[in-house]
Design a protein around this motif. Structure first.
Motif, mmCIF file in Angstrom:
data_model
loop_
_atom_site.group_PDB
_atom_site.id
_atom_site.type_symbol
_atom_site.label_atom_id
_atom_site.label_comp_id
_atom_site.label_asym_id
_atom_site.label_seq_id
_atom_site.Cartn_x
_atom_site.Cartn_y
_atom_site.Cartn_z
ATOM 1 N N ARG A 184 0.744 -1.149 0.030
ATOM 2 C CA ARG A 184 0.050 -0.108 0.029
ATOM 3 C C ARG A 184 1.018 1.284 0.029
ATOM 4 O O ARG A 184 1.755 1.317 0.707
ATOM 5 N N TRP A 185 0.656 2.336 -0.837
ATOM 6 C CA TRP A 185 1.327 3.283 -0.929
ATOM 7 C C TRP A 185 0.420 4.463 -0.758
ATOM 8 O O TRP A 185 -0.600 4.799 -1.644
ATOM 9 N N ARG A 186 0.697 5.302 0.412
ATOM 10 C CA ARG A 186 -0.284 6.335 0.619
ATOM 11 C C ARG A 186 0.415 7.787 -0.051
ATOM 12 O O ARG A 186 1.738 8.034 0.547
ATOM 13 N N PHE A 187 -0.095 8.368 -0.854
ATOM 14 C CA PHE A 187 0.529 9.702 -1.237
ATOM 15 C C PHE A 187 0.627 10.885 -0.518
ATOM 16 O O PHE A 187 -0.594 11.246 -0.277
ATOM 17 N N ALA A 188 1.654 11.079 -0.035
ATOM 18 C CA ALA A 188 1.808 12.129 0.881
ATOM 19 C C ALA A 188 3.352 12.801 0.763
ATOM 20 O O ALA A 188 4.169 12.264 1.676
ATOM 21 N N PRO A 189 3.499 13.643 -0.274
ATOM 22 C CA PRO A 189 5.017 13.892 -0.693
ATOM 23 C C PRO A 189 5.591 14.384 0.568
ATOM 24 O O PRO A 189 5.091 15.255 1.347
ATOM 25 N N ARG A 190 6.991 14.156 0.593
ATOM 26 C CA ARG A 190 7.883 14.614 1.631
ATOM 27 C C ARG A 190 8.904 15.765 1.186
ATOM 28 O O ARG A 190 9.646 16.049 2.152
ATOM 29 N N PHE A 191 8.702 16.127 0.126
ATOM 30 C CA PHE A 191 9.675 17.000 -0.417
ATOM 31 C C PHE A 191 9.649 18.306 0.438
ATOM 32 O O PHE A 191 10.593 19.041 0.947
ATOM 33 N N ALA A 192 8.651 19.135 0.566
ATOM 34 C CA ALA A 192 8.372 20.235 1.432
ATOM 35 C C ALA A 192 8.962 20.163 2.691
ATOM 36 O O ALA A 192 9.774 20.798 3.331
ATOM 37 N N GLU A 193 8.528 19.067 3.479
ATOM 38 C CA GLU A 193 9.081 18.709 4.857
ATOM 39 C C GLU A 193 10.202 18.601 4.977
ATOM 40 O O GLU A 193 10.997 19.008 6.039
ATOM 41 N N LEU A 194 11.166 17.965 3.868
ATOM 42 C CA LEU A 194 12.623 17.659 3.790
ATOM 43 C C LEU A 194 13.167 18.835 3.388
ATOM 44 O O LEU A 194 14.560 18.866 3.246
ATOM 45 N N GLY A 195 12.553 19.947 2.942
ATOM 46 C CA GLY A 195 13.271 21.276 2.419
ATOM 47 C C GLY A 195 14.112 20.935 1.340
ATOM 48 O O GLY A 195 15.036 21.556 0.968
ATOM 49 N N VAL A 196 13.395 20.135 0.248
ATOM 50 C CA VAL A 196 14.057 19.990 -1.132
ATOM 51 C C VAL A 196 13.028 20.307 -2.312
ATOM 52 O O VAL A 196 12.008 20.107 -1.951
ATOM 53 N N GLU A 197 13.525 20.502 -3.347
ATOM 54 C CA GLU A 197 12.907 20.910 -4.367
ATOM 55 C C GLU A 197 12.636 19.289 -5.461
ATOM 56 O O GLU A 197 13.618 18.926 -5.505
ATOM 57 N N GLU A 198 11.499 19.169 -5.686
ATOM 58 C CA GLU A 198 11.221 17.774 -6.313
ATOM 59 C C GLU A 198 11.952 17.285 -7.533
ATOM 60 O O GLU A 198 12.854 16.336 -7.294
ATOM 61 N N GLU A 199 12.251 18.193 -8.393
ATOM 62 C CA GLU A 199 12.668 17.808 -9.740
ATOM 63 C C GLU A 199 14.311 17.767 -9.617
ATOM 64 O O GLU A 199 14.822 16.671 -9.647
ATOM 65 N N GLY A 200 14.699 18.729 -8.756
ATOM 66 C CA GLY A 200 16.099 18.789 -8.670
ATOM 67 C C GLY A 200 16.822 17.633 -7.530
ATOM 68 O O GLY A 200 17.539 16.990 -7.724
ATOM 69 N N PHE A 201 15.986 17.539 -6.715
ATOM 70 C CA PHE A 201 16.194 16.260 -5.394
ATOM 71 C C PHE A 201 16.258 14.957 -6.391
ATOM 72 O O PHE A 201 17.132 14.053 -6.222
ATOM 73 N N LEU A 202 15.202 14.802 -7.084
ATOM 74 C CA LEU A 202 15.200 13.324 -7.611
ATOM 75 C C LEU A 202 16.350 13.099 -8.771
ATOM 76 O O LEU A 202 16.608 12.135 -8.835
ATOM 77 N N ARG A 203 16.647 14.471 -9.425
ATOM 78 C CA ARG A 203 17.837 14.147 -10.446
ATOM 79 C C ARG A 203 18.991 13.847 -9.785
ATOM 80 O O ARG A 203 19.862 12.880 -10.091
ATOM 81 N N PHE A 204 19.073 14.529 -8.412
ATOM 82 C CA PHE A 204 20.395 14.365 -7.607
ATOM 83 C C PHE A 204 20.317 12.784 -7.085
ATOM 84 O O PHE A 204 21.436 12.177 -7.051
#
Ligand code: SAM
Length: 273
Positions: A184-204
């Motif tokens: 089960r996957w509950r969609f609750a993105p953590r990008f804001a909470e962890l202080g990262v920008e989604e696209e840049g962080f996933l590229r990293f």
């Protein structure tokens, strides 16, 4: 209709498993569920009896037309389409809510489907999915375990992923060569909470995990980040300079991304990698 192995057609024949998948969403009343690859409808019936509406996305023309005769259109809309082309955002807008997603996934495109769901997370609430056991082990893995990698990070950054249960090959017809697991996957993105920008962080993350045998510093160096800059950022993020990306929790990876970001923002206005 004989099963088409090139479409990953291993049909669920365990009568209890479909109910367990539908029950894993909790209360589905009033909800719209997208079912990926309904096949002969083994899970569709269990979903349709609990949800307001099921959008059943099936690529196989014959199966799609047979499903249309089996289920009432008020309960189940059968969409004959490649799920990789399905517009989850448009379906969510039409339903007026974030969607639930269910499916015993066709194995030959499992990763592509999971990445599509991650990218479309804004339209989604919860997914309950069956995949090859090895893939489920990877998506639910914890840092430091053998299975923790880029797919784990990408999915877990979009919300918690929990293992539910495993079925043997005999639960399907024809039986596949592997066990299958449901998560089960509950969609609750953590990008804001962890202080990262989604696209840049996933590229990293793609660069940090590029080669499993290499240390994090070496993977970052291969991505064009100077060893000195990587070492300084790792020190700031309190990460062992010999660490491999696989050993780091999401929080530490995010700290490292921020440290690299801050360091590089002095040099250029671009994201770090
Ligand atoms: N849900 C059914 C069950 O559990 O018995 C069938 C599951 S079977 C593993 C995968 C299903 O996905 C098949 O019905 C297959 O035809 C369908 N499928 C394969 N590729 C697809 C695609 N690209 N888009 C939508 N459905 C697809």
């Amino acid at each position: 209709m004989p099963p088409k192995s090139k479409l990953g057609q291993n049909f669920l024949i365990d009568p209890q498993a479909a109910g367990r998948i539908a029950a894993a969403f909790g209360d589905l009343s009033g909800r719209t569920v997208v079912e990926i690859g309904p096949g002969r409808g083994a899970i569709t019936g269990a979903l349709a009896s609990r949800a307001q509406h099921v959008l059943a996305v099936e690529l196989d023309r014959e199966l799609a037309s047979s499903l249309r005769t089996r289920f009432a259109p008020e309960r189940v809309t059968v969409i004959e389409q490649d799920v990789l082309d399905f517009d989850f955002a448009a379906a969510a807008a039409k339903a007026g809510e974030r969607l639930c997603v269910a499916g015993n996934l066709p194995y030959y495109i499992t990763s592509q489907i999971l990445l599509k769901l991650a990218a479309g997370h804004k339209a989604l609430d919860t997914a309950v999915l069956m995949v090859q056991r090895e893939v489920a082990d990877r998506v639910t893995a914890h840092p430091g375990s053998r299975d923790f990698g880029l797919l784990s990070v990408t999915m877990q950054m979009h919300g918690p992923v929990e293992p539910l249960f495993t079925l043997p090959p005999g639960a399907f017809s024809p039986p596949p060569e592997v066990h299958s697991s449901v998560f089960r996957w509950r969609f609750a993105p953590r990008f804001a909470e962890l202080g990262v920008e989604e696209e840049g962080f996933l590229r990293f993350a793609r660069q940090a995990f590029a080669q499993k045998r290499k240390t994090l510093v070496n993977n970052l160096r291969a991505a064009g980040i100077a060893a000195e800059a990587a070492a300084a950022a790792m020190e700031k993020a309190r990460i062992d300079p010999r660490a491999r990306a696989e050993s780091l929790p999401l929080k530490a990876l995010a700290q490292l991304w921020r440290a690299l970001s801050e360091r590089q923002s002095g040099e250029r206005s671009e994201p770090p990698v």
